[in-house]
Design a protein around this motif. Structure first.
Motif, PDB file in Angstrom:
ATOM      1  N   ARG A  50       0.860  -1.186   0.000  1.00  0.00           N
ATOM      2  CA  ARG A  50       0.000   0.000   0.000  1.00  0.00           C
ATOM      3  C   ARG A  50       0.896   1.236   0.000  1.00  0.00           C
ATOM      4  NH1 ARG A  50      -2.392   0.937   4.448  1.00  0.00           N
ATOM      5  NH2 ARG A  50      -1.372  -0.601   5.781  1.00  0.00           N
ATOM      6  N   PHE A  51       0.807   2.016  -1.078  1.00  0.00           N
ATOM      7  CA  PHE A  51       1.650   3.195  -1.206  1.00  0.00           C
ATOM      8  C   PHE A  51       0.882   4.478  -0.886  1.00  0.00           C
ATOM      9  CE2 PHE A  51       3.868   0.106  -3.883  1.00  0.00           C
ATOM     10  CZ  PHE A  51       5.142   0.208  -3.370  1.00  0.00           C
ATOM     11  N   SER A  52      -0.285   4.324  -0.274  1.00  0.00           N
ATOM     12  CA  SER A  52      -1.087   5.497   0.087  1.00  0.00           C
ATOM     13  C   SER A  52      -0.598   6.063   1.419  1.00  0.00           C
ATOM     14  CB  SER A  52      -2.567   5.113   0.191  1.00  0.00           C
ATOM     15  OG  SER A  52      -2.726   4.050   1.109  1.00  0.00           O
ATOM     16  N   ILE A  53       0.443   6.876   1.342  1.00  0.00           N
ATOM     17  CA  ILE A  53       1.008   7.509   2.535  1.00  0.00           C
ATOM     18  C   ILE A  53       0.368   8.880   2.710  1.00  0.00           C
ATOM     19  CG2 ILE A  53       3.134   8.394   3.572  1.00  0.00           C
ATOM     20  CD1 ILE A  53       4.646   6.278   1.965  1.00  0.00           C
ATOM     21  N   PRO A  54      -0.184   9.164   3.890  1.00  0.00           N
ATOM     22  CA  PRO A  54      -0.810  10.476   4.115  1.00  0.00           C
ATOM     23  C   PRO A  54       0.142  11.623   3.790  1.00  0.00           C
ATOM     24  CG  PRO A  54      -1.296   8.996   5.933  1.00  0.00           C
ATOM     25  CD  PRO A  54      -0.291   8.287   5.075  1.00  0.00           C
ATOM     26  N   ARG A  55      -0.414  12.714   3.317  1.00  0.00           N
ATOM     27  CA  ARG A  55       0.394  13.849   2.872  1.00  0.00           C
ATOM     28  C   ARG A  55       1.320  14.363   3.977  1.00  0.00           C
ATOM     29  NH1 ARG A  55      -0.081  17.159  -1.418  1.00  0.00           N
ATOM     30  NH2 ARG A  55      -2.087  16.192  -1.941  1.00  0.00           N
ATOM     31  N   ARG A  56       0.810  14.434   5.224  1.00  0.00           N
ATOM     32  CA  ARG A  56       1.615  14.976   6.317  1.00  0.00           C
ATOM     33  C   ARG A  56       2.800  14.079   6.641  1.00  0.00           C
ATOM     34  NH1 ARG A  56       1.639  12.282  10.981  1.00  0.00           N
ATOM     35  NH2 ARG A  56       2.604  14.050  12.055  1.00  0.00           N
ATOM     36  N   ASP A  57       2.692  12.799   6.290  1.00  0.00           N
ATOM     37  CA  ASP A  57       3.753  11.851   6.616  1.00  0.00           C
ATOM     38  C   ASP A  57       4.819  11.739   5.524  1.00  0.00           C
ATOM     39  OD1 ASP A  57       2.921  10.662   9.213  1.00  0.00           O
ATOM     40  OD2 ASP A  57       1.157  10.057   8.075  1.00  0.00           O
ATOM     41  N   ARG A  58       4.538  12.248   4.353  1.00  0.00           N
ATOM     42  CA  ARG A  58       5.477  12.061   3.241  1.00  0.00           C
ATOM     43  C   ARG A  58       6.853  12.683   3.503  1.00  0.00           C
ATOM     44  NH1 ARG A  58       0.998  13.201  -1.568  1.00  0.00           N
ATOM     45  NH2 ARG A  58      -0.297  11.369  -1.056  1.00  0.00           N
ATOM     46  N   PRO A  59       6.927  13.916   4.030  1.00  0.00           N
ATOM     47  CA  PRO A  59       8.264  14.437   4.354  1.00  0.00           C
ATOM     48  C   PRO A  59       8.978  13.599   5.411  1.00  0.00           C
ATOM     49  CG  PRO A  59       6.645  16.206   4.314  1.00  0.00           C
ATOM     50  CD  PRO A  59       5.879  14.926   4.267  1.00  0.00           C
ATOM     51  N   LEU A  60       8.222  13.052   6.374  1.00  0.00           N
ATOM     52  CA  LEU A  60       8.822  12.214   7.408  1.00  0.00           C
ATOM     53  C   LEU A  60       9.369  10.924   6.811  1.00  0.00           C
ATOM     54  CD1 LEU A  60       6.107  12.623  10.195  1.00  0.00           C
ATOM     55  CD2 LEU A  60       8.330  13.764  10.069  1.00  0.00           C
ATOM     56  N   VAL A  61       8.592  10.313   5.904  1.00  0.00           N
ATOM     57  CA  VAL A  61       9.047   9.084   5.246  1.00  0.00           C
ATOM     58  C   VAL A  61      10.283   9.367   4.399  1.00  0.00           C
ATOM     59  CG1 VAL A  61       8.439   7.306   3.553  1.00  0.00           C
ATOM     60  CG2 VAL A  61       6.762   8.016   5.269  1.00  0.00           C
ATOM     61  N   ALA A  62      10.274  10.508   3.684  1.00  0.00           N
ATOM     62  CA  ALA A  62      11.431  10.870   2.862  1.00  0.00           C
ATOM     63  C   ALA A  62      12.661  11.101   3.744  1.00  0.00           C
ATOM     64  CB  ALA A  62      11.119  12.130   2.052  1.00  0.00           C
ATOM     65  N   GLY A  63      12.474  11.808   4.859  1.00  0.00           N
ATOM     66  CA  GLY A  63      13.597  12.041   5.767  1.00  0.00           C
ATOM     67  C   GLY A  63      14.118  10.757   6.366  1.00  0.00           C
ATOM     68  N   ARG A  64      13.200   9.854   6.738  1.00  0.00           N
ATOM     69  CA  ARG A  64      13.621   8.573   7.292  1.00  0.00           C
ATOM     70  C   ARG A  64      14.412   7.776   6.264  1.00  0.00           C
ATOM     71  NH1 ARG A  64      13.090   3.328   7.561  1.00  0.00           N
ATOM     72  NH2 ARG A  64      12.986   2.274   9.581  1.00  0.00           N
ATOM     73  N   THR A  65      13.965   7.803   5.006  1.00  0.00           N
ATOM     74  CA  THR A  65      14.657   7.062   3.950  1.00  0.00           C
ATOM     75  C   THR A  65      16.064   7.606   3.737  1.00  0.00           C
ATOM     76  OG1 THR A  65      12.525   6.631   2.875  1.00  0.00           O
ATOM     77  CG2 THR A  65      14.508   6.335   1.545  1.00  0.00           C
TER      78      THR A  65
END
Length: 295
Positions: A50-65
């Motif tokens: 599931r690639f439906s990541i909430p908009r508010r979480d996308r910068p966090l996911v990018a930073g974590r990556t």
């Protein structure tokens, strides 16, 4: 959790072995490709991608990556140039660093006992690194940097909303690591793998998936405060693999430092468990008191 730590340590050993003859970023690219494919298939067959990541979480996911990629580069560069046991022992300071980071960033209450344990634990890290001595290895500083980066990664992960699918994040991370390795490998001469090297790269891919899957299973099924101390079994596996495969064994000071890091980490986790249970009991008493406010 013990199986997860064994898998991650075996992955490290495989990478360290194959890096003796194959450029590091070629290994990272090939392992990343294999890991991404196998992990994506596994997730699709179990929970579904599931690639439906909430908009508010996308910068966090990018930073974590990005943090995962940075930590991987630092740790693997150090691992290929120092003892696997010493590198793993320094990495064992991670729970202490995360506890301190959570206190600084999220304002988590950390009493004097845990702060003292954190300070003593970092003194243990200095015994492992041994700056200013003949046993000092500058690559140890890269492992310390990886601890700092992983702490930031874990703090970013903590800020995720519950809607973020954890296994999808693992797939995205594996893909990002593979892409980064592929780009960096363009600056190295690629070489054909012999059967032994190919088996080691494939084994590393399988082991790292095992580390992810077993770790997530442990954290979802078991009580976090109970399963977390089993992370320290990685040091036992690293000592055994270092001695049997690489003929490496830490000196007395490094062993003492490792014992201190593990002991203070266990104490910190135990105190967190005690404090959490005390808070839960206080909340239960407050809820049971007639006329107590409810929020």
């Amino acid at each position: 959790m013990t199986l997860s730590m064994a898998a991650f340590t075996l992955n490290d050993a495989c990478v360290k072995l194959v890096a003796e003859t194959v450029p590091l970023f070629q290994i990272v690219a090939l392992r990343g490709l294999a890991t991404t494919i196998m992990l994506a298939v596994f997730v699709q067959m179990t929970t579904g991608l599931r690639f439906s990541i909430p908009r508010r979480d996308r910068p966090l996911v990018a930073g974590r990556t990005l943090a995962e990629v940075g930590a991987m580069v630092c740790f693997l560069l150090a691992l290929t140039n120092m003892s696997i046991a010493n590198a793993t022992a320094i990495l064992a300071a991670l729970p202490l660093a995360v506890t301190l980071g959570a206190a600084l960033v999220f304002g988590d209450p950390v009493g004097w006992r845990r702060m003292t344990a954190i300070g003593i634990g970092f003194l243990g890290v200095l015994l492992i690194v041994q700056p200013g001595t003949d046993g000092f290895n500058a690559w140890s500083l890269l492992v310390l940097l990886s601890v700092v980066i992983i702490t930031g990664r874990d703090l970013l992960t903590r800020a995720f909303s519950p809607a973020v699918p954890s296994m999808t994040v693992a797939v995205l991370t594996a893909g990002a690591v593979g892409v980064f390795g592929g780009v960096m490998s363009l600056f190295e001469p690629w070489q054909a793998l012999d059967p032994r090297e190919a088996v080691l790269v494939f084994a590393a891919s399988v082991f790292i998936i095992g580390g992810y899957v077993f770790g997530i299973m442990a954290m979802r099924v078991g009580e976090v405060s109970f399963v977390s101390p089993f992370r320290y079994t990685s040091l036992v596996f690293a000592l055994v693999l270092g001695l049997t495969i690489f003929d490496e064994f830490p000196n007395a000071l490094a062993l003492l430092g490792g014992v201190i890091v593990v002991a203070t980490g266990l104490f910190t986790l135990l105190r967190e468990r005690i404090v959490a249970r005390a808070a839960a009991r206080a909340a239960a008493r407050s809820a049971a008191t007639p006329g107590a406010p409810h929020g």
